[in-house]
Design an enzyme around this catalytic site. Structure first.
Site: not given
Ligand code: NAP
Length: 262
Positions: A159, A172
């Site tokens: 990130s 985080y």
């Molecule tokens: P998201 O839609 O909230 O997805 C997060 C995923 O992680 C979901 O599928 C969730 O499962 C899973 N998860 C959370 N806790 C878990 C656990 N204990 N065991 C197994 N799975 C778990 O968020 P996203 O934005 O797609 O995030 C994906 C990655 O990108 C993350 O690593 C995040 O830090 C990174 N990121 C995102 C952004 C952004 O702007 N979106 C920016 C920088 C980095 P459930 O659906 O079952 O809860």
């Protein structure tokens, strides 16, 4: 070692990931879902890892409906899983396939946005466990399968706040710094002696549930949907990423250029 490719501009050819088995954590929603669909569309067989089986089943249906190879659903709660469960996932893949070509650590927990002074210690532990320790543990059990593949790729999710700390991003941000470190250590350990490459990807601000939680006042249209940022993932998980290891890559143009914060 970094090659001269620009992953975010990469255009994967149709069928480019054919013959590759790629496991993705957090595959049921957000970026994980979009990357799973994109990998399957480009010919990969995908292992959908996640904690909410209903979400994984929906992604399974979407992949099959789009003509992709039938995925494998592997329920795994990264916060609660025991060592035995990690071993069982690796053993299941080993028995059926004998190798793993790609491993995307995408699942993540945001935790609270609060000052370090007030950060809840148990929550800190949960965030560090899901974002760092579980990704390390899953990598460890998968390494024999990754070594068995001719050209394996391990991709960790970082990130913007894992490269430059920002107030109130607490566990985080610190967890993403740890991921950047883990990538450097593991890439260095594996380079020269194996063909396994290890990289970090920063998706940049992307329209997901996590983004909404972090920026509740933001217009959703201010950042792209997950489907729009998959090019770099396809590059690094597939043959396009050959020769790139120990790198930290952006899936989008720098946030400043887009006028947003990532
Ligand atoms: P998201 O839609 O909230 O997805 C997060 C995923 O992680 C979901 O599928 C969730 O499962 C899973 N998860 C959370 N806790 C878990 C656990 N204990 N065991 C197994 N799975 C778990 O968020 P996203 O934005 O797609 O995030 C994906 C990655 O990108 C993350 O690593 C995040 O830090 C990174 N990121 C995102 C952004 C952004 O702007 N979106 C920016 C920088 C980095 P459930 O659906 O079952 O809860």
């Amino acid at each position: 070692m970094t090659s001269t490719i620009e992953p975010r501009l990469y255009r994967a050819a149709p069928g480019e990931l054919a013959g590759r088995l790629i496991a993705i954590t957090g595959a049921g929603s957000g970026i994980g879902r979009a990357v799973a669909l994109a990998c399957a569309t480009h010919g990969a067989e995908v292992v959908l890892l996640g904690r909410t089986v209903a979400k994984l089943e929906r992604v399974y249906d979407e992949i099959v409906a789009a003509g992709g190879a039938e995925p494998v659903i592997a329920p795994l709660d990264l916060e609660k899983a025991t060592a035995k469960e990690f071993d069982a996932i690796a053993a299941g893949i080993g028995t059926r396939y004998g190798r793993l070509d790609g491993l995307l650590h995408n699942a993540g927990l945001l935790g609270d946005l609060s000052p370090i002074e007030h950060y809840d210690v148990p929550l800190w532990t949960r965030v560090m466990h899901v974002n760092v320790t579980a990704a390390f543990a899953l990598t460890q059990v998968m390494l024999p399968l990754l070594r068995a593949a001719p050209d394996a790729s391990v991709l960790f999710t970082s990130s913007g706040v894992g490269r430059r700390g920002r107030a109130y991003w607490g566990a985080y941000a610190v967890s993403k710094f740890a991921i950047e470190g883990l990538v450097q250590v593991l890439a260095d350990e594996l380079s020269g002696t194996t063909s396994v490459r290890v990289n970090a990807i920063n998706p940049g601000g992307t329209r997901t549930a996590m983004r909404r939680a972090a920026y509740p006042a933001e217009m959703p249209e201010a950042v792209p949907p997950p489907e729009a940022i998959t090019a770099a993932y396809l590059c690094l998980l597939g043959p396009g990423g050959r020769g790139t290891t120990g790198a930290t890559v952006d899936a989008q143009a720098p946030a400043a250029a887009r006028g947003t914060v990532s």
